[in-house]
Scaffold this motif. Structure first.
Motif, PDB file in Angstrom:
ATOM      1  N   ALA A 332       0.880  -1.278  -0.055  1.00  0.00           N
ATOM      2  CA  ALA A 332       0.095  -0.038  -0.102  1.00  0.00           C
ATOM      3  C   ALA A 332       1.064   1.161   0.066  1.00  0.00           C
ATOM      4  N   LYS A 333       1.990   1.089   0.620  1.00  0.00           N
ATOM      5  CA  LYS A 333       2.875   2.336   0.813  1.00  0.00           C
ATOM      6  C   LYS A 333       3.356   2.868  -0.613  1.00  0.00           C
ATOM      7  N   ASP A 335       2.154   1.545  -3.297  1.00  0.00           N
ATOM      8  CA  ASP A 335       1.080   2.142  -4.210  1.00  0.00           C
ATOM      9  C   ASP A 335       0.648   3.495  -4.178  1.00  0.00           C
ATOM     10  N   ARG A 336       0.775   4.043  -2.929  1.00  0.00           N
ATOM     11  CA  ARG A 336       0.347   5.425  -2.752  1.00  0.00           C
ATOM     12  C   ARG A 336       1.500   6.334  -2.995  1.00  0.00           C
ATOM     13  N   GLU A 339       1.036   6.402  -6.954  1.00  0.00           N
ATOM     14  CA  GLU A 339      -0.046   7.092  -7.366  1.00  0.00           C
ATOM     15  C   GLU A 339       0.313   8.692  -7.286  1.00  0.00           C
ATOM     16  N   ASN A 599       0.684  15.293   1.902  1.00  0.00           N
ATOM     17  CA  ASN A 599       1.241  14.633   3.040  1.00  0.00           C
ATOM     18  C   ASN A 599       0.974  15.418   4.313  1.00  0.00           C
ATOM     19  N   ALA A 606       1.418   9.251   3.175  1.00  0.00           N
ATOM     20  CA  ALA A 606       2.183   8.009   2.497  1.00  0.00           C
ATOM     21  C   ALA A 606       3.669   8.470   2.783  1.00  0.00           C
TER      22      ALA A 606
END
Length: 618
Positions: A332-333, A335-336, A339, A599, A606
């Protein structure tokens, strides 16, 4: 100790004496005759006498008996204990009417109890006396007598902008290193003195603007003055060393999260209603409301930003601290972050990333290669719809570049080969630096990528700059990626030494001078060379570090092109501030610069840094 809070060890330092907290509680008939005080003890002093009108109690190290007060808050986790307050104050605004009673074990009193406390008065320095923080006056090794229960609490002191001094802290005696402990408190003149004069007392904030997002440690930051240095998104900007934003105040909850979840808040939200509880102090931000009652978070609607795509003839160069990225992170990290590169940064042509860890992450096993980390990141960018970036970097010597032990963080260049060419020249490694030479009237690097003067003492236990040549539409651009030494070891804004010493700054100034000299070498070889210096500088746009980087006109900071209320890349203890910078040589006359706030202002991050993008036509 609750696993849901940041661990704190508590002891009472009285000179060389350390007194551990023990507690016994007696339930007695209030008409019971008092026993005479033991020799060397002080019988029934008032709390304001114990607190005194300076930061250190005049009773420090002494035994006291039968200190009277109403319990205003109980902490059952972390530093266990409770606060008491005298409901009959004196007339001196400098003397607090509240004090913390440290029990070490779960207290057996309740809010509203009328108690008599006997114990040892001490000054506790959260994190240790060597940290430079102020102390917390407290009573330890207590024996507690509950006289009655269900009593009305002393009315809270409501903290707001009207009573907040604009000045943050007094100036200490230079002969004492700036120590302000012995100075008489002036709560009408200095914000730190105001808070100290209320230490341990029941306070309240109402409808407070959130200027620091909630954290994994179940805390958030509000400000009592929402208009002071207000950012475009509703935060509070750190504008100078003399403008510390006096209204910042941390909020924690006395209710364990297992019973009541801590609210999630972003910058720009409002903590509505009344938040009330004792005013405490810790090493992780200074003064805080230990909330017995929490207000409700009302969303300000903040959304992550996206920058515009670069035009075909514009070169887009970005920098992003990816916060200890390693293969052990959840997908997930990756991917974020990916993105964000594609959607929020519009797939820049060149991306300098900081805090890339080696393939084993924080495991200290001698690994220095980071190809697995980078491959996983590049694959995630492709999966997010972005280009297949290539990368260039230099592995550090194991354990020589600071950061998380075992992680071997470094800076790395990603670049889109469909838009930009990397000029590869062999010869650079972890200890061999690149030099500048003049060939055919142009500046060239002897090694690309190459480190900048890696043997210089300025880079001891710190990341070495990574320099490289790129070609865009036939034009050469030299980019230097940086991650300067951290601020670790600096005295805090809320400490007992004022103004606080910035001991880490000396190394960053030295680093800035090395980079500045390298840029001047490039410009000596080619006056109109296009140079971009960027990364996590770990220092402010108004700092001596930035002045050293820009000395002699070698560079100018792109952050100066933004409106003041948009100048921040990081939020620390409620202060929105510049830590990441992009600087350009004078030959880059026109550019478009954007700090992309995705962020730092959000509870869900992230990374703890915001990225930035520079666009220009070479």
């Amino acid at each position: 100790m609750s696993a849901s809070v940041r661990p704190r060890r508590r002891s009472v330092a009285v000179g060389a004496l350390v007194v551990a907290g023990l507690c016994s509680v007696l339930l007695v008939d209030p008409s019971h005759a008092e026993e005479p005080a033991a020799p060397g003890t002080l019988a029934a002093p008032r709390i304001h006498d114990i607190q005194g009108d300076t930061r250190v109690s005049p009773y420090a190290g002494q035994q006291v008996t039968d200190v009277a007060g109403i319990v205003t808050g109980v902490r059952t986790y972390g530093s266990r204990g409770f606060w008491i307050q005298d409901p009959t104050p004196d007339a001196d605004p400098a003397t607090s009417e509240g004090v913390f009673v440290f029990t070490s074990s779960t207290p057996r009193v309740a809010v509203g109890d009328d108690v008599r406390v006997s114990g040892t008065v001490g000054e506790y320095y959260p994190g240790g006396v060597d940290t430079g923080v102020q102390s917390l006056t407290q009573i330890a090794r207590p024996t507690v007598t509950v006289v009655s229960s269900g009593n009305e609490l002393p009315a809270p002191v409501t903290l707001d902008a009207d009573d907040l001094p604009r000045r943050y802290a007094p100036t200490g005696d230079p002969a004492e290193g700036g120590n302000i402990e012995a100075l008489t408190l002036r709560p009408d003149r200095y914000a730190l003195d105001l808070f100290e004069s209320l230490e341990g007392m029941n306070v309240a904030v109402e409808d407070a603007a959130v200027v620091g997002p909630s954290t994994p440690y179940y805390e958030l930051w509000v400000t009592l003055d929402a208009e002071a240095n207000r950012t475009a998104n509703g935060g509070t900007r750190y504008a100078s060393y003399d403008d510390q934003n006096a209204g910042r105040l941390k909020v924690e909850s006395l209710v364990p999260v297992a019973q009541e979840p801590f609210p999630t808040a972003d910058v720009g939200d409002v903590l509505t209603g009344t938040t009330e509880g004792p005013l405490d102090f810790d090493e992780f931000g200074g003064y805080l409301v230990a909330a017995r009652e929490m207000g409700t978070v009302e969303s300000g609607g903040l959304e992550p930003e996206s920058t515009r795509p670069q035009r075909r003839d514009e070169l887009a160069i970005a920098t992003y601290n990816v916060e200890n990225l390693n293969p052990g992170n959840d997908q997930a990290k990756f991917d974020r972050l990916a993105e964000a590169v594609v959607s929020n940064l519009a797939a820049p042509d060149i991306l300098a990333i900081e805090e890339v860890q080696d393939n084993s992450g924080a495991t200290d096993d001698g690994t220095v290669a980071a190809d697995q980390t980078l491959q996983r990141f590049v694959d995630a960018i492709v999966a997010a719809g972005g280009p297949r970036y290539e990368w260039r970097g230099i592995d550090p010597v194991d354990g020589e570049d600071g950061g998380q032990p075992g992680g071997n963080i470094r800076t790395v260049f990603l670049f889109n080969p469909e838009r930009v060419d990397f000029v590869d020249r062999a010869g650079g490694d972890s200890t061999t630096g690149t030099e500048v030479v003049k060939r055919r009237g142009r500046a060239e690097l002897t090694a690309s990528p190459g480190r900048v003067d890696p043997g210089n003492w300025a880079w001891e236990d710190s990341r070495k700059p990574l320099a490289a040549e790129f070609s865009f539409r036939g034009e050469t651009v030299i980019v230097v990626a940086n991650h300067f030494a951290s601020k670790g070891g600096d005295q805090s804004l809320y400490g007992r030494f004022q103004p606080p010493a910035r001991s880490s700054e000396a190394q960053r100034i030295a680093q800035a001078r090395v980079v500045n000299s390298f840029v001047r070498d490039i410009r000596s070889a080619q006056r109109q060379a296009r140079v971009v210096v960027l990364g996590d500088i770990n220092d402010f746009e108004f700092s001596p570090t930035t002045r050293a980087l820009t000395a002699d006109g070698a560079l100018r900071s792109a952050v100066d092109s933004l409106p003041r209320d948009e100048r921040y890349t990081y939020v620390f203890q409620g202060n929105s501030q510049v830590l990441d910078q992009t600087l350009v040589s004078s030959s880059i006359r026109r550019f478009d610069y954007d700090i992309v706030h995705i962020n730092a202002e959000f509870a869900d991050q992230a990374s703890d840094h915001d990225p930035q993008v520079l666009r220009f036509q070479p």
